[in-house]
Enzyme design. Structure first.
Site, short mmCIF file in Angstrom:
data_model
loop_
_atom_site.label_atom_id
_atom_site.label_comp_id
_atom_site.label_asym_id
_atom_site.label_seq_id
_atom_site.Cartn_x
_atom_site.Cartn_y
_atom_site.Cartn_z
NE ARG A 104 -3.82 0.44 2.11
CZ ARG A 104 -5.05 0.55 2.63
NH1 ARG A 104 -5.27 1.36 3.64
NH2 ARG A 104 -6.05 -0.17 2.16
CG HIS A 131 -8.50 -0.14 -2.57
ND1 HIS A 131 -7.76 -1.26 -2.22
CD2 HIS A 131 -9.10 0.28 -1.43
CE1 HIS A 131 -7.91 -1.50 -0.93
NE2 HIS A 131 -8.73 -0.57 -0.42
CD GLN A 134 -13.09 -1.87 -0.40
OE1 GLN A 134 -12.24 -1.78 0.47
NE2 GLN A 134 -14.29 -2.37 -0.18
CG ASP A 243 -13.53 6.22 -0.86
OD1 ASP A 243 -13.56 6.03 0.38
OD2 ASP A 243 -12.47 6.16 -1.52
CB CYS A 282 -14.08 1.02 0.59
SG CYS A 282 -13.40 2.68 0.78
NE ARG A 310 -10.67 -5.47 1.12
CZ ARG A 310 -9.90 -4.42 1.43
NH1 ARG A 310 -10.44 -3.35 1.99
NH2 ARG A 310 -8.60 -4.40 1.15
N1 NVA Z 1 -9.87 6.46 -1.27
C1 NVA Z 1 -9.50 6.12 0.08
C2 NVA Z 1 -9.73 4.66 0.32
C3 NVA Z 1 -9.44 4.19 1.71
C4 NVA Z 1 -9.65 2.73 1.88
C5 NVA Z 1 -8.06 6.49 0.31
O1 NVA Z 1 -7.23 6.29 -0.59
O2 NVA Z 1 -7.75 7.00 1.38
N1 CP Z 2 -11.33 -0.22 2.79
C1 CP Z 2 -10.05 -0.29 3.15
O1 CP Z 2 -9.14 -0.56 2.34
O2 CP Z 2 -9.85 -0.09 4.47
P1 CP Z 2 -8.43 0.17 5.15
O3 CP Z 2 -7.89 1.45 4.62
O4 CP Z 2 -8.74 0.25 6.63
O5 CP Z 2 -7.51 -0.98 4.84
#
Ligand code: NVA
Ligand code: CP
Length: 327
Positions: A104, A131, A134, A243, A282, A310
């Site tokens: 990540r 993602h 997800q 989101d 998500c 998940r």
């Molecule tokens: N779009 C959000 C998703 C978090 C799971 C982010 O990148 O922070």
């Molecule tokens: N939805 C999701 O990816 O959650 P986290 O950022 O907590 O991993």
């Protein structure tokens, strides 16, 4: 040859259906017996997380443990990844010891570099662009609830230039669903993603369709639309998704909160969708911002089913990437 999962488009629709079948089986088995066979005994997953996470991290850690494997969590603050040595050297070293990597980070190009230099599968655990874990879970959850994907209208309201929106848009097209995205000007989907989706649409709406085992219904080809009007996107939708307006790494929080005011998913907006529409997010969610408490905590919301899935879906993904052949 090793398989990477950097984009949802890295898997074929057929492979995703196989993953869904295994995820369903694993979910049922876990609920009935509480345990699985140690199918990933001796396998190690390296987790490199440069951003915060709850769901992604615990679903990978618990998922590997339930399948008899193990995980190594690499916090860049401890390892100095990205600072202490070149990323390609890190990728090679991890590739020589672990069996699979999930990353990540803030920069999708770095995932591509890891995939190039590590001789083991690399999973995108969220980047600035996509993602895919997800989206895989979201499509599984929609299929679980609606018993189909083809022909559904999936409406996404909020920040279109967003990792969750991008992967879900690609995934929707791969399954013959319509993806309608409502975002303010300047926050529409990334052009590279739209081009990728259009190329996929040509493939999935034309030559690949008759080859699918899944029965395709006439006039139910995939399509995508982008609009500034949330009502237009949500009208007659089967699924309404949003989101956060401020993703990890976004620095213009106050400005965004003002710009996105009209893009809140509230009861009035949900009323424009089909009566049996579901609401998805998500998580983490910000009640009172992108969604009201009545919607996220209401009858139509499936956000906690989505979060739990998940675990089941990523276990099936790990089996697919590590063993090739599924159960
Ligand atoms: N779009 C959000 C998703 C978090 C799971 C982010 O990148 O922070
Ligand atoms: N939805 C999701 O990816 O959650 P986290 O950022 O907590 O991993």
């Amino acid at each position: 040859m090793k398989k990477d999962f950097l984009s949802i488009a890295d898997l074929s629709t057929k492979a995703i259906w196989e993953i869904f079948a295994v995820a369903k089986k694993l979910k049922k088995e876990l609920k009935a017996k509480g345990v699985h066979e140690p199918l990933l005994k001796g396998k190690s997953l390296a987790l490199i997380f440069e951003k915060q996470s709850l769901r992604t991290r615990i679903s990978f850690e618990i998922g590997m443990a339930q399948l008899g494997g193990n995980t190594v969590y690499l916090d860049p603050r401890d390892t100095g990844i990205g600072v202490r040595e070149e990323d390609k050297d890190v990728a090679k070293v991890i590739g020589s010891m672990a069996d699979i990597i999930a990353i990540r980070n803030h920069n999708h190009a770095l995932l591509v570099l890891y995939a190039k230099y590590a001789d083991i599968p690399v999973i995108n655990a969220l980047s600035d662009i996509e993602h895919p874990c997800q989206a895989l879970t979201d499509l599984f959850t929609i299929w679980e609830v609606k018993n189909k994907l083809q022909g559904l209208k999936i409406a996404y309201v909020g920040d279109g230039d967003n990792n969750v929106a991008h992967s879900l848009c690609i995934g929707s097209v791969m399954f013959g669903a319509t993806f309608a995205c409502a975002s303010p000007k300047g926050f529409w989907m990334n052009q590279g993603i739209v081009d990728k989706v259009k190329a996929l649409q040509r493939i999935f709406n034309n030559w690949q369709r008759p080859r699918q085992k899944v029965k395709w219904l006439k006039n139910e080809c995939s399509s995508i639309t982008e609009t500034i009007n949330p009502k237009e996107a949500v009208k007659n939708a089967d699924v309404v998704v949003t989101d956060t307006w401020v993703s990890m790494g976004d620095t213009d929080k106050e400005e965004r909160v003002k710009i996105f005011q009209e893009y809140q998913v509230n009861s009035a907006l949900m009323k424009l969708a089909k009566k049996d529409a579901i609401f998805m997010h998500c998580l983490p969610a910000y009640r009172g911002k992108e969604v009201t408490p009545e919607v996220i905590d209401g009858q139509q919301s499936v956000v906690f089913q989505e979060a739990e899935n998940r675990l089941h879906v990523q276990k099936a993904l790990l089996l697919f990437l590590l063993k090739g052949k599924l159960l």
